[in-house]
Scaffold this motif. Structure first.
Motif, PDB file in Angstrom:
ATOM      1  N   UNK A 182       0.818  -1.199   0.000  1.00  0.00           N
ATOM      2  CA  UNK A 182       0.000   0.000   0.000  1.00  0.00           C
ATOM      3  C   UNK A 182       0.855   1.254   0.000  1.00  0.00           C
ATOM      4  N   UNK A 183       0.273   2.336  -0.476  1.00  0.00           N
ATOM      5  CA  UNK A 183       0.919   3.640  -0.394  1.00  0.00           C
ATOM      6  C   UNK A 183      -0.157   4.714  -0.322  1.00  0.00           C
ATOM      7  N   UNK A 222      -2.843   0.360  -3.837  1.00  0.00           N
ATOM      8  CA  UNK A 222      -2.374  -0.939  -3.348  1.00  0.00           C
ATOM      9  C   UNK A 222      -2.047  -1.791  -4.562  1.00  0.00           C
ATOM     10  N   UNK A 223      -0.800  -2.213  -4.658  1.00  0.00           N
ATOM     11  CA  UNK A 223      -0.344  -2.976  -5.814  1.00  0.00           C
ATOM     12  C   UNK A 223      -0.030  -4.409  -5.418  1.00  0.00           C
ATOM     13  N   UNK A 274      -2.360  -4.326 -11.884  1.00  0.00           N
ATOM     14  CA  UNK A 274      -2.646  -5.140 -10.697  1.00  0.00           C
ATOM     15  C   UNK A 274      -2.739  -4.239  -9.451  1.00  0.00           C
ATOM     16  N   UNK A 275      -3.475  -3.169  -9.590  1.00  0.00           N
ATOM     17  CA  UNK A 275      -3.546  -2.150  -8.541  1.00  0.00           C
ATOM     18  C   UNK A 275      -4.991  -1.739  -8.286  1.00  0.00           C
ATOM     19  N   UNK A 276      -5.281  -1.472  -7.020  1.00  0.00           N
ATOM     20  CA  UNK A 276      -6.569  -0.933  -6.623  1.00  0.00           C
ATOM     21  C   UNK A 276      -6.340   0.435  -5.990  1.00  0.00           C
ATOM     22  N   UNK A 277      -7.313   1.324  -6.155  1.00  0.00           N
ATOM     23  CA  UNK A 277      -7.217   2.669  -5.614  1.00  0.00           C
ATOM     24  C   UNK A 277      -8.425   2.962  -4.730  1.00  0.00           C
ATOM     25  N   UNK A 286      -3.832  -9.603   2.409  1.00  0.00           N
ATOM     26  CA  UNK A 286      -3.985  -8.288   3.027  1.00  0.00           C
ATOM     27  C   UNK A 286      -2.733  -7.444   2.780  1.00  0.00           C
ATOM     28  N   UNK A 287      -2.951  -6.130   2.626  1.00  0.00           N
ATOM     29  CA  UNK A 287      -1.846  -5.194   2.636  1.00  0.00           C
ATOM     30  C   UNK A 287      -1.370  -4.965   4.059  1.00  0.00           C
TER      31      UNK A 287
END
Length: 122
Positions: A5-6, A21-22, A75-78, A112-113
């Protein structure tokens, strides 16, 4: 498989913040993405979820303010958070159901992140 995550931090009420989150690793398919949050002294609860082909579910407390989206190629969610309130202060976690490649097998699991604190305060 890892979720990284970032985008957390301290913001003032009314401001916006975007989390990302990648996923990385031996991924065959990412099925569902979700964001959860856990405020101090509370249980972890669902914020928003993308199920399958872009069906969106959000908690009532964030509807109209938060938006979840995904980039399948990256492969990322925002999680775009707008009009943040002090009660949005929490540790936010991304979550995904992923089928991973394990040698000659495919294994579906829940990931999970690491969790990142978002603080909304003036």
């Amino acid at each position: 498989v890892q979720l990284v995550e970032s985008g957390g931090g301290l913001v003032q009420p009314g401001e916006s913040l975007r989390r990302s989150c990648a996923a990385s690793g031996s991924i065959f398919r990412i099925h569902n993405w979700a964001w959860y949050r856990q405020a101090p002294g509370s249980n972890r609860g669902l914020v928003a979820k993308i199920k399958g082909r872009d069906r969106l579910n959000s908690a009532d407390s964030v509807k109209g303010r938060f938006a979840i989206s995904r980039d399948n190629a990256k492969k990322t969610v925002y999680l775009q958070m707008t009009n943040l309130r002090p009660e949005d202060t929490a540790v936010y976690y991304c979550n995904a159901d992923i089928t991973a490649e394990a040698g000659s097998r495919l294994e579906l699991d829940h990931y999970w992140g690491q969790g990142t604190l978002v603080t909304v305060s003036s």
